[in-house]
Design a protein around this motif. Structure first.
Motif, short mmCIF file in Angstrom:
data_model
loop_
_atom_site.label_atom_id
_atom_site.label_comp_id
_atom_site.label_asym_id
_atom_site.label_seq_id
_atom_site.Cartn_x
_atom_site.Cartn_y
_atom_site.Cartn_z
N SER A 155 -5.18 5.27 7.37
CA SER A 155 -5.57 4.33 6.38
C SER A 155 -4.49 3.19 6.28
CB SER A 155 -5.44 5.12 4.76
OG SER A 155 -6.48 6.12 4.83
N TRP A 184 -10.26 8.10 5.53
CA TRP A 184 -11.11 6.99 4.83
C TRP A 184 -11.38 5.94 6.04
CZ3 TRP A 184 -8.62 1.80 3.96
CH2 TRP A 184 -9.32 0.88 3.04
N HIS A 229 -5.60 -0.94 6.19
CA HIS A 229 -5.30 -2.04 5.11
C HIS A 229 -4.69 -3.24 5.82
CE1 HIS A 229 -6.28 0.19 1.52
NE2 HIS A 229 -5.86 1.22 1.93
N SER A 276 1.69 2.10 -3.46
CA SER A 276 0.71 2.13 -4.75
C SER A 276 -0.40 3.21 -4.21
CB SER A 276 0.31 0.82 -4.88
OG SER A 276 -0.37 0.38 -3.77
N ASP A 277 -0.45 3.49 -2.96
CA ASP A 277 -1.72 4.33 -2.58
C ASP A 277 -1.29 5.46 -1.77
OD1 ASP A 277 -4.02 5.32 -1.61
OD2 ASP A 277 -4.83 3.20 -1.16
N MET A 325 -3.20 7.23 -0.28
CA MET A 325 -4.12 7.36 1.32
C MET A 325 -4.55 8.66 1.44
SD MET A 325 -1.71 4.75 3.48
CE MET A 325 -0.27 5.37 3.07
N ILE A 366 0.84 -1.14 0.14
CA ILE A 366 0.07 0.04 0.10
C ILE A 366 1.01 1.38 0.03
CG2 ILE A 366 -1.67 1.42 1.37
CD1 ILE A 366 -2.89 -0.97 0.01
#
Length: 378
Positions: free
Chosen positions: A258, A59, A262, A53-54, A56, A50
């Motif tokens: 976030s 959330w 995950h 790739s994110d 964030m 994560i």
């Protein structure tokens, strides 16, 4: 004027322990109730992915809420709508949310003494009056239906903890049912702290939701899931309080991290690793129960669950904070003074956390044995 609350004395012990470690002393941390193992491998792997790739942001994971709801269905046979679950930044904000949703300033809330230090102090900070019920060895250091029934007038609410901190005691099924009945009959609102669920050595602990669907329940990823530093928890609220809890969460804390959400979702798929931790805790518990009597610690609360030993040291001291400080300075073993958990009788108790490795428990016992042998009996 702002209300004064008491310090968390174990934090001072921990600061001293970390200073000693920084100076090269070999310290064993048994002062805090946090697993030494860290998050499960699967959760860490997802977190790495994560991070790469994110971007964030704020959330709230619907998948995580659904998985938590499934936990109550599978473990307790209780139907919880995922929308009743408020994800929080650990159990501490969940405590603030629950109390502020349930009670106005001036309300009276009962709780066991000894009990987790933050119950008493958070109640005070919110201008709610703690009504502490002395629970000693005769009561297995736990609340009872009889004690709640005897309070006059009835309190507005009660905090129930099973397994409990600092003792690890679990309320038996019939007693939990009786507590629920008394609370219904007397109009006492109930907050159940179930943060140590999953950590039991005498059979599974029951959720209060099995007896009282309108109870509020606190839990967390810090204990069973071994993710204390990830600051992820939750609050289960009845439908009538969902809007109030969401408003408080949004204004006071926004959302949990976030990344932690995950990782928390992935942790549900790491049961074999997590159950392995419990096997280690069980070994540590058995080792301490076997060896502490040789140190003169024979009066111990029944550690049914969690990962604590709460021991009476009244034959050695009437100042548990000074005693734990001297123990740390002499042996490098950090423990928690009972005064944190019981402002009346805690001066003669101490708490060991056995959420460390078995090798560390062995080492701690070897270091403490000669030190305890040198202590004068009162």
């Amino acid at each position: 004027m702002p209300v004064e609350i008491d310090p968390f004395h174990a934090i001072a012990i921990s600061r001293l322990a970390h200073r000693m470690a920084a100076q090269g002393a070999p310290v064993i941390h048994m002062e805090f109730g946090q697993p030494s193992t860290g998050a499960p491998a699967g959760a860490i792997a997802v977190a790495h992915r994560i991070l790469d790739s994110d971007g964030m942001g704020y959330w709230e994971s619907p998948e995580l809420k659904a998985r938590i709801a499934g936990l109550y269905r599978e473990r307790h046979g209780v139907a919880v709508d995922p929308e009743q679950i408020i994800l929080t930044c650990g159990a501490s904000p969940a405590l603030v949310l629950a109390l502020s949703c349930m009670f106005a300033p001036g309300a009276r809330v009962a709780l066991a003494r000894p009990g987790y230090v933050a119950y008493r102090n958070t109640l005070k900070a919110l201008h709610i009056t703690p009504v502490e019920i002395a629970c000693g060895a005769a009561e297995r250091f736990q609340l009872s239906a009889a004690a709640l029934a005897a309070l006059d007038p009835a309190p507005d609410g009660v905090i129930v903890a099973s397994p409990a901190n600092p003792t690890g005691t679990i309320i038996p099924e019939d007693e939990l049912r009786a507590i629920a009945a008394v609370c219904r009959d007397r109009g006492i609102r109930v907050l159940s702290d179930e943060i140590y669920h999953g950590l039991s050595y005498v059979g599974p602990a029951r959720s209060l939701l099995e007896e009282m669907p309108d109870a509020l329940v606190i839990s967390s990823f810090s204990k069973y899931f071994s993710m204390a530093g990830w600051r992820l928890g939750w609050l289960v609220v009845p439908p009538a309080l969902v809007a109030a809890a969401r408003a408080r969460m949004g204004n006071l804390f926004l959302t949990p991290p976030s990344l932690s959400q995950h990782a928390g979702l992935a942790a549900f798929d790491c049961r074999d690793e997590l159950e392995g931790h419990i096997a280690s805790y069980r070994r540590n518990r058995d080792l301490l129960l076997d060896r502490l009597p040789a140190l003169g610690l024979t009066r111990i609360a029944p550690p049914d669950g969690a990962f604590y030993i709460y021991a009476d040291i009244g034959h050695l001291t009437d100042d548990s904070l000074a005693f734990c400080t001297r123990l740390l300075e002499a042996t490098g073993v950090a423990t928690a003074p009972g005064i944190d958990f019981d402002p009346v009788d805690g001066h003669r108790f101490m708490r060991f956390s056995f959420a460390v490795s078995t090798a560390q428990v062995e080492d701690a016992l070897a270091r403490m044995a000669p030190w305890f042998a040198q202590q004068n009996r009162r």
